[in-house]
Scaffold this motif. Structure first.
Motif, PDB file in Angstrom:
ATOM      1  N   VAL A  83     -11.409  -9.491  -1.981  1.00 61.33           N
ATOM      2  CA  VAL A  83     -10.202  -8.725  -1.874  1.00 61.33           C
ATOM      3  C   VAL A  83      -9.622  -8.256  -3.416  1.00 61.33           C
ATOM      4  O   VAL A  83      -9.833  -8.889  -4.226  1.00 61.33           O
ATOM      5  CB  VAL A  83      -8.918  -9.724  -1.246  1.00 61.33           C
ATOM      6  CG1 VAL A  83      -9.282  -9.988   0.130  1.00 61.33           C
ATOM      7  CG2 VAL A  83      -8.758 -11.001  -1.822  1.00 61.33           C
ATOM      8  N   LYS A  85      -6.415  -5.992  -5.626  1.00 57.74           N
ATOM      9  CA  LYS A  85      -5.391  -5.233  -5.440  1.00 57.74           C
ATOM     10  C   LYS A  85      -5.870  -3.670  -5.942  1.00 57.74           C
ATOM     11  O   LYS A  85      -6.656  -3.500  -6.852  1.00 57.74           O
ATOM     12  CB  LYS A  85      -4.363  -5.407  -6.560  1.00 57.74           C
ATOM     13  CG  LYS A  85      -3.553  -6.810  -6.062  1.00 57.74           C
ATOM     14  CD  LYS A  85      -2.527  -7.096  -7.273  1.00 57.74           C
ATOM     15  CE  LYS A  85      -1.911  -8.545  -6.914  1.00 57.74           C
ATOM     16  NZ  LYS A  85      -0.760  -8.867  -7.893  1.00 57.74           N
ATOM     17  N   VAL A 100      -4.036  -3.612  -0.483  1.00 56.34           N
ATOM     18  CA  VAL A 100      -4.994  -4.627  -0.809  1.00 56.34           C
ATOM     19  C   VAL A 100      -6.369  -4.462  -0.187  1.00 56.34           C
ATOM     20  O   VAL A 100      -6.154  -3.718   1.027  1.00 56.34           O
ATOM     21  CB  VAL A 100      -4.448  -6.224  -0.118  1.00 56.34           C
ATOM     22  CG1 VAL A 100      -5.720  -7.074  -0.250  1.00 56.34           C
ATOM     23  CG2 VAL A 100      -3.398  -6.750  -0.895  1.00 56.34           C
ATOM     24  N   GLU A 117      -8.308  -1.102   3.636  1.00 56.18           N
ATOM     25  CA  GLU A 117      -6.832  -1.191   2.610  1.00 56.18           C
ATOM     26  C   GLU A 117      -5.700  -1.334   3.456  1.00 56.18           C
ATOM     27  O   GLU A 117      -5.532  -0.449   4.420  1.00 56.18           O
ATOM     28  CB  GLU A 117      -6.899   0.025   1.636  1.00 56.18           C
ATOM     29  CG  GLU A 117      -7.966   0.283   0.631  1.00 56.18           C
ATOM     30  CD  GLU A 117      -7.905   1.149  -0.422  1.00 56.18           C
ATOM     31  OE1 GLU A 117      -6.669   1.979  -0.237  1.00 56.18           O
ATOM     32  OE2 GLU A 117      -8.874   1.471  -1.057  1.00 56.18           O
ATOM     33  N   ARG A 123       1.744  -8.948  -1.874  1.00 54.55           N
ATOM     34  CA  ARG A 123       0.080  -8.857  -1.831  1.00 54.55           C
ATOM     35  C   ARG A 123      -0.246 -10.257  -2.399  1.00 54.55           C
ATOM     36  O   ARG A 123      -1.240 -10.684  -1.963  1.00 54.55           O
ATOM     37  CB  ARG A 123      -0.212  -7.891  -2.844  1.00 54.55           C
ATOM     38  CG  ARG A 123       0.265  -6.492  -2.187  1.00 54.55           C
ATOM     39  CD  ARG A 123      -0.517  -5.244  -3.151  1.00 54.55           C
ATOM     40  NE  ARG A 123       0.289  -5.297  -4.345  1.00 54.55           N
ATOM     41  CZ  ARG A 123      -0.516  -4.475  -5.434  1.00 54.55           C
ATOM     42  NH1 ARG A 123      -1.524  -3.739  -5.048  1.00 54.55           N
ATOM     43  NH2 ARG A 123       0.051  -4.610  -6.652  1.00 54.55           N
ATOM     44  N   MET A 127      -3.012 -12.554  -0.469  1.00 53.97           N
ATOM     45  CA  MET A 127      -4.186 -12.921  -1.143  1.00 53.97           C
ATOM     46  C   MET A 127      -4.528 -14.336  -1.155  1.00 53.97           C
ATOM     47  O   MET A 127      -5.606 -14.959  -0.903  1.00 53.97           O
ATOM     48  CB  MET A 127      -4.526 -12.125  -2.416  1.00 53.97           C
ATOM     49  CG  MET A 127      -4.474 -10.718  -2.065  1.00 53.97           C
ATOM     50  SD  MET A 127      -4.376  -9.491  -3.730  1.00 53.97           S
ATOM     51  CE  MET A 127      -5.888 -10.160  -4.437  1.00 53.97           C
TER      52      MET A 127
END
Length: 141
Positions: A83, A85, A100, A117, A123, A127
């Motif tokens: 993953v 950003k 993400v 995405e 975020r 994650m």
């Protein structure tokens, strides 16, 4: 099993679309019969609201559930490779350019090698929770 809901972040451009599109529709329907305004413009205005508020994400045990237009798509967390950003305006399940990007180890999950995405408001929390469920996930910068 616990469920954690992450609402989609909504950028200013989405709010602007929600304001401008219905106003233009209702303005152009000024000379039309009342039933046209109610059924056509009212329906399209409702569709704009559903598009804006009908997108959210849920971590449900071992799965991510992505709701878009209130339709759920279930994806296994165990098959996530990495993953990161990202930002962009491509058409995906998100109302923000701050997203993400999620890549999977198995092509059969999305029937493609392309990542998905999404745009959760938190975020970092999203994650971190994915990483706590599957420690094999690589978090890229």
């Amino acid at each position: 099993m616990t469920k954690t809901i992450y609402r989609s972040k909504i950028d200013w451009w989405a709010w602007l679309c929600l304001l401008v599109v219905p106003v233009l529709m209702w303005f152009t329907a000024f000379d039309m019969p009342w039933w046209y305004a109610v059924f056509i413009c009212g329906g399209l205005t409702a569709l704009c609201f559903i598009g804006l508020f009908g997108c959210w994400y849920e971590i449900d045990g071992e799965d991510i559930v992505i709701y878009q237009f209130f339709k759920p798509t279930r994806l296994p967390i165990s098959k996530i490779k990495d993953v990161k950003k990202t930002s962009g305006y491509l058409a995906t399940a998100g109302m923000s350019h701050l997203r993400v990007s999620i890549s999977f180890t198995d092509r059969s999950v999305l029937k493609s090698y392309a990542p998905i995405e999404i745009s959760p408001k938190d975020r970092d929390g999203f994650m971190t929770q994915l990483k706590s469920i599957n420690p094999n996930i690589e978090i890229l910068c």
